[in-house]
Design a protein around this motif. Structure first.
Motif, PDB file in Angstrom:
ATOM      1  N   ASP A 289       0.838  -1.192   0.000  1.00  0.00           N
ATOM      2  CA  ASP A 289       0.000   0.000   0.000  1.00  0.00           C
ATOM      3  C   ASP A 289       0.876   1.246   0.000  1.00  0.00           C
ATOM      4  O   ASP A 289       2.074   1.195   0.245  1.00  0.00           O
ATOM      5  N   ILE A 290       0.262   2.378  -0.297  1.00  0.00           N
ATOM      6  CA  ILE A 290       0.997   3.618  -0.547  1.00  0.00           C
ATOM      7  C   ILE A 290       1.073   4.463   0.723  1.00  0.00           C
ATOM      8  O   ILE A 290       0.050   4.772   1.347  1.00  0.00           O
ATOM      9  N   ASP A 291       2.295   4.818   1.111  1.00  0.00           N
ATOM     10  CA  ASP A 291       2.554   5.635   2.291  1.00  0.00           C
ATOM     11  C   ASP A 291       2.752   7.098   1.878  1.00  0.00           C
ATOM     12  O   ASP A 291       2.864   7.421   0.694  1.00  0.00           O
ATOM     13  N   LEU A 292       2.812   7.990   2.861  1.00  0.00           N
ATOM     14  CA  LEU A 292       2.905   9.425   2.598  1.00  0.00           C
ATOM     15  C   LEU A 292       3.975  10.071   3.480  1.00  0.00           C
ATOM     16  O   LEU A 292       4.023   9.828   4.688  1.00  0.00           O
ATOM     17  N   TYR A 293       4.797  10.916   2.858  1.00  0.00           N
ATOM     18  CA  TYR A 293       5.763  11.709   3.622  1.00  0.00           C
ATOM     19  C   TYR A 293       5.410  13.181   3.416  1.00  0.00           C
ATOM     20  O   TYR A 293       5.456  13.699   2.297  1.00  0.00           O
ATOM     21  N   PHE A 294       5.035  13.867   4.502  1.00  0.00           N
ATOM     22  CA  PHE A 294       4.626  15.270   4.456  1.00  0.00           C
ATOM     23  C   PHE A 294       5.695  16.171   5.077  1.00  0.00           C
ATOM     24  O   PHE A 294       6.278  15.842   6.112  1.00  0.00           O
TER      25      PHE A 294
ATOM     26  N   SER B 176       7.606  24.702  12.129  1.00  0.00           N
ATOM     27  CA  SER B 176       6.894  24.632  13.404  1.00  0.00           C
ATOM     28  C   SER B 176       7.028  23.287  14.098  1.00  0.00           C
ATOM     29  O   SER B 176       6.875  23.190  15.317  1.00  0.00           O
ATOM     30  N   SER B 177       7.277  22.224  13.328  1.00  0.00           N
ATOM     31  CA  SER B 177       7.367  20.895  13.943  1.00  0.00           C
ATOM     32  C   SER B 177       8.201  19.996  13.045  1.00  0.00           C
ATOM     33  O   SER B 177       8.965  20.480  12.212  1.00  0.00           O
ATOM     34  N   GLN B 178       8.038  18.692  13.193  1.00  0.00           N
ATOM     35  CA  GLN B 178       8.838  17.762  12.406  1.00  0.00           C
ATOM     36  C   GLN B 178       8.028  17.188  11.245  1.00  0.00           C
ATOM     37  O   GLN B 178       6.798  17.112  11.308  1.00  0.00           O
ATOM     38  N   ASN B 179       8.740  16.790  10.184  1.00  0.00           N
ATOM     39  CA  ASN B 179       8.099  16.142   9.060  1.00  0.00           C
ATOM     40  C   ASN B 179       7.500  14.801   9.498  1.00  0.00           C
ATOM     41  O   ASN B 179       7.995  14.166  10.425  1.00  0.00           O
ATOM     42  N   HIS B 180       6.447  14.386   8.806  1.00  0.00           N
ATOM     43  CA  HIS B 180       5.745  13.156   9.156  1.00  0.00           C
ATOM     44  C   HIS B 180       5.896  12.113   8.047  1.00  0.00           C
ATOM     45  O   HIS B 180       5.704  12.428   6.862  1.00  0.00           O
ATOM     46  N   LEU B 181       6.202  10.887   8.424  1.00  0.00           N
ATOM     47  CA  LEU B 181       6.147   9.745   7.513  1.00  0.00           C
ATOM     48  C   LEU B 181       4.947   8.915   7.930  1.00  0.00           C
ATOM     49  O   LEU B 181       4.969   8.231   8.960  1.00  0.00           O
ATOM     50  N   TYR B 182       3.876   9.005   7.134  1.00  0.00           N
ATOM     51  CA  TYR B 182       2.646   8.299   7.462  1.00  0.00           C
ATOM     52  C   TYR B 182       2.655   6.920   6.813  1.00  0.00           C
ATOM     53  O   TYR B 182       2.551   6.778   5.596  1.00  0.00           O
ATOM     54  N   GLN B 183       2.783   5.897   7.646  1.00  0.00           N
ATOM     55  CA  GLN B 183       2.759   4.517   7.176  1.00  0.00           C
ATOM     56  C   GLN B 183       1.304   4.072   7.021  1.00  0.00           C
ATOM     57  O   GLN B 183       0.499   4.148   7.951  1.00  0.00           O
TER      58      GLN B 183
ATOM     59  N   GLY C 172      -7.342   1.935   5.966  1.00  0.00           N
ATOM     60  CA  GLY C 172      -7.858   3.295   5.815  1.00  0.00           C
ATOM     61  C   GLY C 172      -7.248   4.296   6.763  1.00  0.00           C
ATOM     62  O   GLY C 172      -7.620   5.471   6.742  1.00  0.00           O
ATOM     63  N   THR C 173      -6.314   3.850   7.600  1.00  0.00           N
ATOM     64  CA  THR C 173      -5.668   4.773   8.533  1.00  0.00           C
ATOM     65  C   THR C 173      -4.159   4.791   8.306  1.00  0.00           C
ATOM     66  O   THR C 173      -3.590   3.881   7.697  1.00  0.00           O
ATOM     67  N   PHE C 174      -3.530   5.846   8.859  1.00  0.00           N
ATOM     68  CA  PHE C 174      -2.089   6.045   8.739  1.00  0.00           C
ATOM     69  C   PHE C 174      -1.504   6.329  10.122  1.00  0.00           C
ATOM     70  O   PHE C 174      -2.166   6.933  10.971  1.00  0.00           O
ATOM     71  N   VAL C 175      -0.265   5.911  10.315  1.00  0.00           N
ATOM     72  CA  VAL C 175       0.439   6.152  11.578  1.00  0.00           C
ATOM     73  C   VAL C 175       1.766   6.830  11.259  1.00  0.00           C
ATOM     74  O   VAL C 175       2.509   6.380  10.369  1.00  0.00           O
ATOM     75  N   ASP C 176       2.073   7.924  11.971  1.00  0.00           N
ATOM     76  CA  ASP C 176       3.337   8.630  11.765  1.00  0.00           C
ATOM     77  C   ASP C 176       4.486   7.846  12.393  1.00  0.00           C
ATOM     78  O   ASP C 176       4.518   7.640  13.605  1.00  0.00           O
ATOM     79  N   VAL C 177       5.427   7.399  11.567  1.00  0.00           N
ATOM     80  CA  VAL C 177       6.581   6.628  12.054  1.00  0.00           C
ATOM     81  C   VAL C 177       7.891   7.345  11.720  1.00  0.00           C
ATOM     82  O   VAL C 177       8.950   6.721  11.692  1.00  0.00           O
ATOM     83  N   ALA C 178       7.820   8.652  11.467  1.00  0.00           N
ATOM     84  CA  ALA C 178       9.008   9.392  11.041  1.00  0.00           C
ATOM     85  C   ALA C 178      10.142   9.299  12.050  1.00  0.00           C
ATOM     86  O   ALA C 178      11.316   9.173  11.671  1.00  0.00           O
TER      87      ALA C 178
END
Length: 513
Positions: free
Chosen positions: A44-49, A54-61, A66-72
């Motif tokens: 499945d397709i993950d997202l890096y924002f 103001s904060s840290q970048n997020h790697l959404y696994q 249907g949900t994503f978890v930030d594992v950055a």
């Protein structure tokens, strides 16, 4: 068809902003981005924002439900408090795992991360050979420039003042050996200094314009087997560079007329077998001020149709896509699976008390293709009512239900995920290619889906760069009401051919070289 904002329910909570009290520079106002890819090879397709200062970048696994978890943080890519921009996933060392490149603006640091194959990344920037003197690295993409199997890097550097003898720092050849990843700047060697000679600051040309490039897009527009460079640039400086097998040559064309080129999308939009080009810009807008309208004469977006030989003609007005407000990142995708590619782009500009304040709440645009070659704008009607400062986007099937969803990166605003609620009889087919190492993504391959004798759908395998953002390298074909396709023809980067016949719709077809 309709869209629903599921950001919160899906766990997408990132908010992009800069620190209070910091100056809002031009680059900080247009930077940002999102990269979409399956970095952990779980299907499945993950997202890096990008988050801003103001904060840290997020790697959404992607959890597959249907949900994503930030594992950055665990993955080692949680860049914190920096003005990063233009994240891009690509397999730069040919090991079958996607690595991550990350630009930055206002003299912040570029980053290159190597995927360790266990869900973590290692920062290899210091030993990669990549060093920028350009103050801004806005967007990044990769392609196999020399047909030697590995992926070279292309970067845009809006605001790069050029003195005689400087490198454009745009093209970086992959000279990796085994486990040692190394890139070499070959921008001058590839002819960019010649192409940009009128933009170098010299004694005879003291008022030269800086490099204003925003998006490097790589596509074989003339169907000769190598990748040409479509370089979208601000201030009317967009350039079409043809690959002649040795270096790039500037194509002089009266048709390249975008005034403020910002976003870029390349695809076969009319299903005639060649790649067309959509460029976002600024359209004239009503103005209530007492002084002159600052957008007077602004022509808006440009849609360039390809004649099959790499020559473009402007069909923006007749197609109905020119009036797009203040556009940024764009994608071409078949959102309703009717076999007619549509166009989506994000929008916005301005801050209180500044010029162009009327674009602060400029909504995204969704142009739905009609059978006669025209488009009708329907974003709000279909549920996308985003008035934030859109910059980047990714258009992919994030929930694996057979239709294209949209992830949006806003500047000074929340990240968004719009779920496509498509229902009906229209079918789809997804194709995922696996190439030979080191080009494991098969970048540069051409895929033709012959649906029937009257309809052939054509896509290039590219690392799509939209503006500070990336679409995942998963090919999605809308098939209208066709339940099967007659044939799939894949022309691999080495020009060998694979064919499959009588393929059923509603599935993802995985094909290895």
């Amino acid at each position: 068809m309709s869209f629903t904002d599921i950001s919160s329910a899906a766990g997408i909570t990132l908010f992009h902003s800069n620190r209070l009290g910091t100056n809002a520079t031009m680059p900080s106002m247009f930077s940002g981005g999102v990269a979409a890819e399956d970095y952990d090879n779980d299907g499945d397709i993950d997202l890096y924002f990008v988050s801003g200062e103001s904060s840290q970048n997020h790697l959404y696994q992607n959890q597959g439900d249907g949900t994503f978890v930030d594992v950055a943080q665990q993955a080692g890519v949680a860049i914190n408090g920096k003005r990063t921009s233009g994240p891009t996933f690509a397999d730069i060392n040919g090991d079958g795992y996607l690595d991550l490149a990350l630009g930055a603006v206002d003299n912040e640091k570029f980053h290159l991360f190597l995927n360790n194959q266990d869900g973590t990344f290692t920062d290899i920037t210091a030993t990669s050979g990549i060093q920028f003197t350009a103050p801004n690295t806005v967007s990044i993409t990769f392609s196999d420039l020399e047909n030697d199997g590995d992926l070279d890097m292309f970067a845009s550097h809006w605001g790069h003042d050029l003195a005689e003898g400087d490198s454009l720092e745009m093209i970086w050849r992959n000279d990796s050996q085994g486990d040692l990843v190394f890139f070499t700047d070959i921008s001058t060697e590839m002819g960019l200094s010649t192409i940009y000679q009128n933009q170098f600051d010299t004694a005879d040309n003291p008022d030269a314009e800086a490099d204003s490039s925003f998006v490097p897009s790589l596509s074989d527009i003339d169907s000769d087997g190598d990748m040409d460079l479509l370089l979208v640039s601000d201030y009317g400086l967009t350039k079409l560079l043809r690959n002649n097998g040795h270096n790039f040559e500037l194509v002089e064309s009266d048709s390249i007329i975008d005034q403020f080129g910002m976003g870029s999308a390349v695809a076969d939009i009319d299903n005639d077998g060649d790649m067309d080009w959509f460029v976002t810009s600024i359209a004239e807008k009503e103005y209530s001020g007492e002084d002159k309208n600052p957008t007077e004469g602004y022509r808006g977006n440009t849609l360039y149709k390809n004649d099959g030989l790499g020559n473009f003609s402007n069909v923006s007005i007749s197609a109905g896509v020119s009036d797009g407000g203040w556009g940024w990142g764009a994608c071409i995708a078949d959102f309703n699976n009717d076999s007619l590619p549509d166009i989506f782009h994000v929008n916005g500009w301005g801050q209180n008390g500044q010029l162009f304040v009327m674009f602060q709440d400029d909504k995204s645009r969704l142009f739905i293709a009609q059978q006669d070659g025209t488009f009708i704008e329907q974003a709000v009607k279909l549920g996308i009512n985003d008035e934030h400062q859109g910059r980047g986007l990714s258009c992919n099937d994030f929930d694996n239900d057979g239709d294209i969803d949209i992830a949006v990166s806003n500047n000074q605003g929340p990240a968004k995920l719009y779920q496509n609620n498509l229902t009906g009889q229209n079918q789809f087919l997804k194709i995922k290619l696996s190439g030979n190492s080191p080009n494991t993504q098969a970048i540069g391959a051409l895929v033709e889906v012959i649906v029937n004798e009257s309809l052939t759908l054509t896509k290039e395998v590219r690392i799509d760069n939209n503006f500070v953002s990336q679409n995942a390298n998963e090919l999605h074909f809308g098939l209208a009401n066709n339940n099967t396709v007659e044939k799939i023809i894949i022309t691999w980067p080495d020009q060998t051919i694979t064919e499959q016949s009588n393929v059923s719709s509603g599935q993802i077809v995985k094909i290895s070289q």
